[in-house]
Design an enzyme around this catalytic site. Structure first.
Site, PDB file in Angstrom:
ATOM      1  N   CYS A 269      11.014   3.721  25.504  1.00 53.11           N
ATOM      2  CA  CYS A 269      11.281   2.283  25.560  1.00 53.11           C
ATOM      3  C   CYS A 269      12.586   2.049  26.307  1.00 53.11           C
ATOM      4  CB  CYS A 269      11.377   1.738  24.141  1.00 53.11           C
ATOM      5  SG  CYS A 269      11.962   0.052  24.086  1.00 53.11           S
TER       6      CYS A 269
ATOM      7  N   CYS B  83      18.241  -1.988  21.110  1.00 51.95           N
ATOM      8  CA  CYS B  83      17.465  -2.618  20.041  1.00 51.95           C
ATOM      9  C   CYS B  83      17.835  -2.039  18.678  1.00 51.95           C
ATOM     10  CB  CYS B  83      15.974  -2.451  20.340  1.00 51.95           C
ATOM     11  SG  CYS B  83      14.898  -2.522  18.925  1.00 51.95           S
TER      12      CYS B  83
ATOM     13  N   GLN C 251       1.956  -2.769   3.536  1.00 49.03           N
ATOM     14  CA  GLN C 251       2.563  -1.641   4.251  1.00 49.03           C
ATOM     15  C   GLN C 251       2.345  -1.788   5.751  1.00 49.03           C
ATOM     16  OE1 GLN C 251       4.332   0.867   3.108  1.00 49.03           O
ATOM     17  NE2 GLN C 251       3.996   0.867   0.912  1.00 49.03           N
TER      18      GLN C 251
ATOM     19  N   GLU D 167       4.935  -5.547 -11.354  1.00 46.63           N
ATOM     20  CA  GLU D 167       5.614  -5.974 -10.127  1.00 46.63           C
ATOM     21  C   GLU D 167       6.448  -7.214 -10.432  1.00 46.63           C
ATOM     22  OE1 GLU D 167       6.019  -5.299  -6.712  1.00 46.63           O
ATOM     23  OE2 GLU D 167       6.952  -7.279  -6.606  1.00 46.63           O
TER      24      GLU D 167
ATOM     25  N   ASP E  57       6.800   3.450  -7.278  1.00 49.07           N
ATOM     26  CA  ASP E  57       7.050   3.288  -5.843  1.00 49.07           C
ATOM     27  C   ASP E  57       8.161   2.252  -5.672  1.00 49.07           C
ATOM     28  OD1 ASP E  57       6.953   3.128  -3.101  1.00 49.07           O
ATOM     29  OD2 ASP E  57       4.972   2.230  -2.976  1.00 49.07           O
TER      30      ASP E  57
ATOM     31  N   CYS F  87      11.097   5.680  -0.811  1.00 51.64           N
ATOM     32  CA  CYS F  87      11.483   5.424   0.580  1.00 51.64           C
ATOM     33  C   CYS F  87      12.943   5.777   0.803  1.00 51.64           C
ATOM     34  CB  CYS F  87      11.212   3.974   0.949  1.00 51.64           C
ATOM     35  SG  CYS F  87      11.995   2.807  -0.167  1.00 51.64           S
TER      36      CYS F  87
HETATM   37  N1  SAH Z   1       3.481   0.075  -4.117  1.00 52.85           N
HETATM   38  C1  SAH Z   1       3.468  -1.075  -3.251  1.00 52.85           C
HETATM   39  C2  SAH Z   1       4.826  -1.739  -3.060  1.00 52.85           C
HETATM   40  C3  SAH Z   1       6.034  -0.871  -2.927  1.00 52.85           C
HETATM   41  S1  SAH Z   1       7.480  -1.701  -2.390  1.00 52.85           S
HETATM   42  C4  SAH Z   1       2.843  -0.738  -1.917  1.00 52.85           C
HETATM   43  O1  SAH Z   1       2.738   0.429  -1.571  1.00 52.85           O
HETATM   44  O2  SAH Z   1       2.419  -1.637  -1.202  1.00 52.85           O
HETATM   45  C5  SAH Z   1       8.398  -1.890  -3.890  1.00 52.85           C
HETATM   46  C6  SAH Z   1       7.965  -3.082  -4.718  1.00 52.85           C
HETATM   47  O3  SAH Z   1       8.773  -3.123  -5.886  1.00 52.85           O
HETATM   48  C7  SAH Z   1       8.135  -4.437  -4.052  1.00 52.85           C
HETATM   49  O4  SAH Z   1       6.905  -5.111  -4.097  1.00 52.85           O
HETATM   50  C8  SAH Z   1       9.189  -5.151  -4.912  1.00 52.85           C
HETATM   51  O5  SAH Z   1       8.961  -6.535  -5.015  1.00 52.85           O
HETATM   52  C9  SAH Z   1       9.020  -4.477  -6.239  1.00 52.85           C
HETATM   53  N2  SAH Z   1      10.185  -4.477  -7.158  1.00 52.85           N
HETATM   54  C10 SAH Z   1      11.500  -4.442  -6.848  1.00 52.85           C
HETATM   55  N3  SAH Z   1      12.248  -4.327  -7.947  1.00 52.85           N
HETATM   56  C11 SAH Z   1      11.402  -4.299  -9.013  1.00 52.85           C
HETATM   57  C12 SAH Z   1      11.579  -4.188 -10.422  1.00 52.85           C
HETATM   58  N4  SAH Z   1      12.792  -4.088 -10.955  1.00 52.85           N
HETATM   59  N5  SAH Z   1      10.479  -4.153 -11.195  1.00 52.85           N
HETATM   60  C13 SAH Z   1       9.224  -4.246 -10.660  1.00 52.85           C
HETATM   61  N6  SAH Z   1       9.012  -4.366  -9.335  1.00 52.85           N
HETATM   62  C14 SAH Z   1      10.066  -4.388  -8.507  1.00 52.85           C
END
Ligand code: SAH
Length: 485
Positions: A67, A73, A293, A343, A395, A422
């Site tokens: 790029c 960027c 995602q 969530e 996650d 992550c």
């Molecule tokens: N597993 C899902 C999202 C992962 S991202 C996927 O793969 O698509 C992490 C997520 O955690 C986000 O949606 C965020 O809103 C949520 N989150 C952040 N802090 C949190 C908490 N204290 N308790 C529950 N969810 C939370």
């Protein structure tokens, strides 16, 4: 002050690291193995940031960035490095963080590390792009990226990690703006109409959505009955609707002085409110505000690994904490007895419930709240077998799991914990807490969700309760030396 230095490591943001007489230099755009002449820009006691003045001997892993604006960027910090070397760097970053920050025995971690999941074709992988719209020096509308942490926009031609249609769509919008003298939003004066353009594509369905974020106030400050938000709107709609795959065109109203991109009010001006996409056999509805995602090819592989680690036979009770719109939860529902998703964002939970219903999934229950509150509350109320799930999947966002959440997970004592992360630094900290609590780390598998950036995703399997003796911790690692913040 200028030095000759060899780059021997890469930092968290993809910057090169070299050492001169024990002094550490951070050099942007450097690659492991480069010999460089650099000049110090900002010096601290033990380290300094240096500018790359000249490449004396290029690294064998150095390639020319594809790029032309990769350097300015800032989205792809590793475009100068071969993809294989990049994967090696990401895998070792995960390994080193678990060893150094988590205090695990290095030999043991090497024995449980599985090969990083890379991409065969690491380009055009993103299904979502958000472009700020501004003006160039001559006052013409441009779409691009903010340069580093500044507010000036670097025009982007064709971003190679995004879909090809992005450029086509932006060209239509920019030339429409020019033809109809529509102003781009200016942050300092808070004037101008078009702020951002959001484009999403369902890679399985082929459906495309475009959402224009506008600083729109109609004269009477009431909702426009006719739904006319943009001068020449009908012409613009016709041109955008002709893009192959287009199924949804909307505007998002954002009149706030904020760097939050999307406004909460969204109006569909053509087509559907949402696009559909399929992930691991489940159909998801994705609206402009939904979390989804961004790399579907790798998400499929990452979830596949998480499902493998969960070892589901059809009867299990599974908790999926930080579940978003329920992508992992619903992927596991078919192979489990009962799944629970937790969530924090109410809209995401609504999406998750709707997605469960539209896919005919009846064994999924979603709860809205903080994982660190929902889980302990549930645990307090239950008795007997109900409190010992077979599997807990987490996650979490970058800051990792809350200590109260980890503590309750230990009390619930699932047979297996699958940790999707992550950020390998907070992952290391949390793995240590779980292993101090009796779990055994069985497998670690990094996955490259964001090729050419410094980020890396990881999925881990823990089984328990194994007892302290099986934790494979580094004996010299002082207990409680990890910090929790
Ligand atoms: N597993 C899902 C999202 C992962 S991202 C996927 O793969 O698509 C992490 C997520 O955690 C986000 O949606 C965020 O809103 C949520 N989150 C952040 N802090 C949190 C908490 N204290 N308790 C529950 N969810 C939370």
């Amino acid at each position: 002050m200028s030095f000759d230095v060899e780059i021997t490591d890469i930092g968290n943001d993809g910057e090169g690291i070299g050492r001169v007489d024990g002094y550490t230099l951070f050099v942007k755009d450097a690659v492991i193995g480069d010999r460089l002449r650099v000049s110090v820009m900002k010096a601290k006691k033990n380290y300094a940031y240096a500018h790359l003045d000249q490449i004396i001997t290029p690294s064998p892993y150095r390639i020319k960035a594809r790029c032309p604006i990769a350097r300015q960027c800032g989205g792809c910090q590793l475009q100068n490095m071969t993809y294989d070397k990049q994967l090696e760097f990401k895998a070792s970053k995960v390994r080193n963080n678990i060893v150094r920050l988590g205090g695990f025995d290095a030999g043991y971690i090497d024995s449980v590390m599985e090969p990083i999941i890379g991409m065969e074709e690491p380009w055009r992988y993103r299904n979502k792009a958000q472009y700020p719209i501004g003006n160039d020096k001559n006052g013409n509308p441009v779409a691009g990226y903010y340069a580093g942490r500044t507010h000036s926009i670097i025009p982007v031609g064709d971003c190679l990690i995004g879909i090809e249609e992005n450029k086509q769509i932006l060209d239509i919008i920019l030339s429409h703006m020019k033809n109809h003298k529509i102003s781009a939003y200016d942050e300092s004066s808070a004037r101008g109409l078009i702020r951002h353009v959001l484009i999403r594509k369902g890679f399985e369905s082929g459906q495309i959505m475009v959402c224009m974020v506008i600083n729109y106030r109609n004269k009477k400050n009431t909702k426009s009955a006719a739904g006319d938000y943009i001068p020449g709107q009908q012409v613009l709609i016709e041109e955008l609707a002709a893009v192959k795959g287009m199924t949804s065109i909307s505007v998002s109203i954002n009149t706030d002085k904020t760097n939050v991109i999307m406004g909460s009010e969204i109006h569909t001006i053509w087509g559907e409110d949402a696009i559909k996409d399929t992930l691991r056999g489940i159909e998801f509805e994705i609206s402009p505000l939904s979390f989804y995602q961004v790399n579907p090819a790798q998400t499929k592989k990452l979830y596949g690994q998480a499902i493998d680690y969960a070892k589901l036979s059809g009867k299990e009770t599974v908790w999926d904490l930080y579940c978003g719109i329920g992508t992992i939860t619903l992927s596991m529902a078919k192979a489990a007895g009962q799944v629970y998703g937790v969530e924090i964002i109410p809209d995401a939970i609504e999406d998750a419930r709707r997605n469960a219903a539209s896919n005919g999934i009846e064994n999924a229950t979603f709860m809205c709240g903080k994982a660190e509150e929902v889980l302990p509350d549930y645990y307090k109320k239950q008795e007997g077998d109900a409190i010992h799930p077979d599997v807990i999947v987490v996650d979490p966002p970058r800051k990792g799991c809350d200590e109260k959440c980890l503590d309750t997970m230990l009390k619930m004592a699932p047979d297996r914990i699958v940790y999707v992360s992550c950020d390998s630094a907070t992952l290391a900290r949390d793995l240590r807490i779980l292993c101090d609590g009796g779990y055994e780390l069985k497998a670690v598998r990094p996955c490259d969700m964001f090729p050419w950036s410094g980020h890396v995703e990881t999925v881990c399997l823990l089984s328990g309760p194994g007892g302290r003796g099986q934790c494979h911790l580094d004996k010299d690692f002082p207990s409680q030396s990890y910090s929790y913040n």
